[in-house]
Motif scaffolding. Structure first.
Motif, PDB file in Angstrom:
ATOM      1  N   LYS A 149      -7.788   4.215 -10.555  1.00 51.71           N
ATOM      2  CA  LYS A 149      -8.669   4.310  -9.391  1.00 51.71           C
ATOM      3  C   LYS A 149     -10.142   4.482  -9.780  1.00 51.71           C
ATOM      4  CE  LYS A 149      -9.163   6.831  -5.086  1.00 51.71           C
ATOM      5  NZ  LYS A 149      -8.448   7.630  -4.086  1.00 51.71           N
ATOM      6  N   ALA A 161     -15.547   0.342   4.762  1.00 54.32           N
ATOM      7  CA  ALA A 161     -16.317  -0.368   3.727  1.00 54.32           C
ATOM      8  C   ALA A 161     -17.796  -0.430   4.105  1.00 54.32           C
ATOM      9  CB  ALA A 161     -15.760  -1.776   3.537  1.00 54.32           C
ATOM     10  N   SER A 165     -14.488  -1.479  -5.914  1.00 55.39           N
ATOM     11  CA  SER A 165     -14.294  -0.890  -4.579  1.00 55.39           C
ATOM     12  C   SER A 165     -15.565  -0.253  -4.034  1.00 55.39           C
ATOM     13  CB  SER A 165     -13.154   0.120  -4.593  1.00 55.39           C
ATOM     14  OG  SER A 165     -13.493   1.230  -5.403  1.00 55.39           O
ATOM     15  N   GLU A 207      -6.895  -6.317  -5.178  1.00 60.06           N
ATOM     16  CA  GLU A 207      -7.773  -5.171  -5.391  1.00 60.06           C
ATOM     17  C   GLU A 207      -7.371  -3.929  -4.596  1.00 60.06           C
ATOM     18  OE1 GLU A 207      -8.523  -8.120  -4.258  1.00 60.06           O
ATOM     19  OE2 GLU A 207      -9.828  -8.086  -2.493  1.00 60.06           O
ATOM     20  N   THR A 208      -6.790  -4.122  -3.402  1.00 58.19           N
ATOM     21  CA  THR A 208      -6.574  -2.942  -2.538  1.00 58.19           C
ATOM     22  C   THR A 208      -5.684  -1.890  -3.202  1.00 58.19           C
ATOM     23  OG1 THR A 208      -6.664  -4.579  -0.790  1.00 58.19           O
ATOM     24  CG2 THR A 208      -6.200  -2.340  -0.112  1.00 58.19           C
ATOM     25  N   LEU A 245     -14.530  -2.675   0.042  1.00 54.35           N
ATOM     26  CA  LEU A 245     -13.775  -3.930  -0.013  1.00 54.35           C
ATOM     27  C   LEU A 245     -13.787  -4.629   1.345  1.00 54.35           C
ATOM     28  CD1 LEU A 245     -10.620  -2.751  -2.018  1.00 54.35           C
ATOM     29  CD2 LEU A 245     -12.685  -3.877  -2.890  1.00 54.35           C
ATOM     30  N   ALA A 257     -12.598  -8.237   1.493  1.00 53.52           N
ATOM     31  CA  ALA A 257     -11.939  -9.531   1.241  1.00 53.52           C
ATOM     32  C   ALA A 257     -12.935 -10.661   1.000  1.00 53.52           C
ATOM     33  CB  ALA A 257     -10.994  -9.881   2.400  1.00 53.52           C
ATOM     34  N   ALA A 289      -7.629  -0.207  -6.021  1.00 55.08           N
ATOM     35  CA  ALA A 289      -8.652   0.728  -5.518  1.00 55.08           C
ATOM     36  C   ALA A 289      -8.008   2.011  -5.010  1.00 55.08           C
ATOM     37  CB  ALA A 289      -9.464   0.056  -4.407  1.00 55.08           C
ATOM     38  N   ALA A 290      -6.774   1.897  -4.510  1.00 55.55           N
ATOM     39  CA  ALA A 290      -6.093   3.082  -3.970  1.00 55.55           C
ATOM     40  C   ALA A 290      -5.456   3.932  -5.072  1.00 55.55           C
ATOM     41  CB  ALA A 290      -5.028   2.637  -2.964  1.00 55.55           C
ATOM     42  N   GLU A 344       0.824  -1.214   0.000  1.00 52.68           N
ATOM     43  CA  GLU A 344       0.000   0.000   0.000  1.00 52.68           C
ATOM     44  C   GLU A 344       0.859   1.266   0.000  1.00 52.68           C
ATOM     45  OE1 GLU A 344      -3.261  -0.407   2.821  1.00 52.68           O
ATOM     46  OE2 GLU A 344      -3.327  -2.523   2.215  1.00 52.68           O
TER      47      GLU A 344
END
Ligand code: AMP
Ligand code: GLY
Length: 434
Positions: free
Chosen positions: A94, A178, A101, A71-72, A147, A149, A75-76, A49
């Protein structure tokens, strides 16, 4: 060409394995990777991240292409950050990643452009959501917007269960931010299949079909997980259905995003319910599924790296995906307790024997190296994959490999492919009767 993969699961091991087969790929890095990935790539520790750090590592190692698994970071906005720094990156930016997301964003887009999906309504407060549950009754599906998981969805059979899910998501914030919004959705009945596709924002090409098994126990019982196993192809997805998915879902979604000023490049994954009224979208993911990736990539004959570059360069229309005819199966071996709390650091035995079996690949997910031993280090530990001329043949090889591997608390589903096998049998019975 030098490639850097971001992630550390079975999906990323499959990506590294497949990319390592290309003669023009000179070097693969993986951040942070795992001991299985380390067999084909150089693993570097870093927080996935921390986009400044990832950009630094890509530039320092003269990486030509970054491939993002989970995905994280998508999405960021990691793809936007890498692109701005002059590094080629595979995956959506994004804005496009919002399809995954934010389930509310995806639902509203589908409603605006008449893309078939379960009817749903979004709520920003639990009181209104609870009132809606009272009004609508059950079964009803409760989804955290953001999100989680794969664990933010509850298919509720009773009002109490639905209300409890809303309170857990919104009031207790079980999945953090989320749960700022919740989606209440109509319950759909049918067969579930996944269609993954490559797209450059204009052209969209479906991959071979796959079917995931989300519930933790045999018979699709118990809570949902990230995925306990997969098969490819999914026999339920006939060529007619696949064209319907292409025409009614994939192409309209890419077009809808373009109308909104968003170009989607990368993998678009449609989770679908094949209902009596045709295919309807359950969810979108903006990346390869895990474990779908582990059954799809061993069937891909084409060069993965070149397809990835074509999605970035916008010339996917010049490419063709070629597939092996064989069937693949993947069984996830998980830690005792998963998807709840589980122990780590149990020594895994039998890996070499399994990997030496014919037509078999053991992709690592939650593993670590400790004093010369491979030990468990996550909920989903291994993705054991094999292929054969038929689905039963692929399953036999996969389960033979699973039986040769052991670690304390290991559990895995014994019925991966059961819906596909039933479907094949029923189709056979019907054609036999006619
Ligand atoms: P999702 O993460 O949105 O795919 O949801 C996880 C799982 O919940 C799906 O794979 C389905 O098995 C189930 N599910 C989600 N939405 C629905 C729905 N509208 N009707 C029935 N089952 C659903
Ligand atoms: N296997 C489902 C997913 O990757 O989301």
């Amino acid at each position: 060409m030098r490639i850097m993969i971001i992630g550390s699961g079975g999906r990323e091991h499959a990506l590294a394995w497949k990319l390592s087969l290309s003669s023009w790929v000179q070097k693969i890095y993986c951040i942070p990777g795992n001991p299985g990935i380390a067999q084909v790539a150089k693993c570097l520790p870093a927080n996935i991240e921390d986009s400044d750090r990832l950009i630094h590592l890509a530039v320092q190692n003269e990486v030509d292409l970054v491939v993002i698994g989970p995905e994280t970071p998508l999405a960021a906005g990691l793809v936007d950050d890498l692109t701005a720094a002059g590094v080629l990156a595979f995956g959506p930016g994004k804005a496009a990643a919002q399809l995954e997301s934010s389930k509310v964003f995806a639902k509203q887009l589908m409603e605006r452009y008449q893309i078939p999906t379960a009817a749903g309504s979004a709520f920003t407060g639990s009181a209104a959501a609870l009132a809606e549950i009272e009004k609508r009754g059950t079964p009803i599906v409760v989804k955290a917007d953001g999100l989680a998981a794969g664990k933010g969805v509850v298919v509720a059979a009773t009002r109490e269960e639905a209300a409890q899910a809303v309170r857990r998501i919104m009031d207790e914030r079980a999945f953090g931010e989320a749960g700022k919004k919740v989606l209440l959705e109509e319950y759909l009945v049918g067969e579930e299949v996944s269609v993954l596709s490559f797209t450059d924002g204009e052209t969209i090409i479906p991959m071979a079909s796959a079917q995931d098994h989300k519930a933790v126990f045999d018979g699709d019982d118990g809570p949902n997980t990230g995925g306990m196993g997969a098969i490819s192809p999914a026999p339920q997805l006939t060529p007619e259905l696949l064209s319907a998915v292409q025409e009614e879902v994939l192409v309209p979604t890419i077009r809808a995003l373009r109308r909104e000023g968003i170009v989607f490049r990368g993998v678009l994954y449609a989770g679908l319910m094949i209902t009596a009224d045709g295919p309807k979208v359950l969810e979108f993911n903006v990346r390869f599924g895990d474990p779908e990736c582990q059954v799809i990539l061993p069937r891909l004959k084409s060069d993965l790296g070149k397809i990835m570059l074509a999605t970035i360069n916008g010339n996917l229309s010049e490419k063709e995906l070629r597939w092996h005819n064989y069937h693949t199966a993947c069984v996830v071996m998980a830690s005792g307790g998963y998807p709840g709390p589980y122990e780590k650091n149990h020594v895994i035995a039998g890996l070499e024997q399994a990997a030496s079996m014919q037509d078999t690949l053991v992709f690592h997910a939650g593993t670590a190296l400790q004093e010369g031993n491979i030990v468990t280090n996550g909920g989903r530990v291994l993705s054991v994959t094999a292929w054969g001329a038929t689905l039963p043949a692929a399953l036999d090889k996969t389960y033979a490999a699973c039986r040769s591997i052991s670690f304390d608390g290991a559990h895995y589903r014994k019925d991966i492919g059961h819906r596909a096998l039933r479907h094949i049998k029923e189709s056979y019975d019907i054609s036999f009767m006619h």
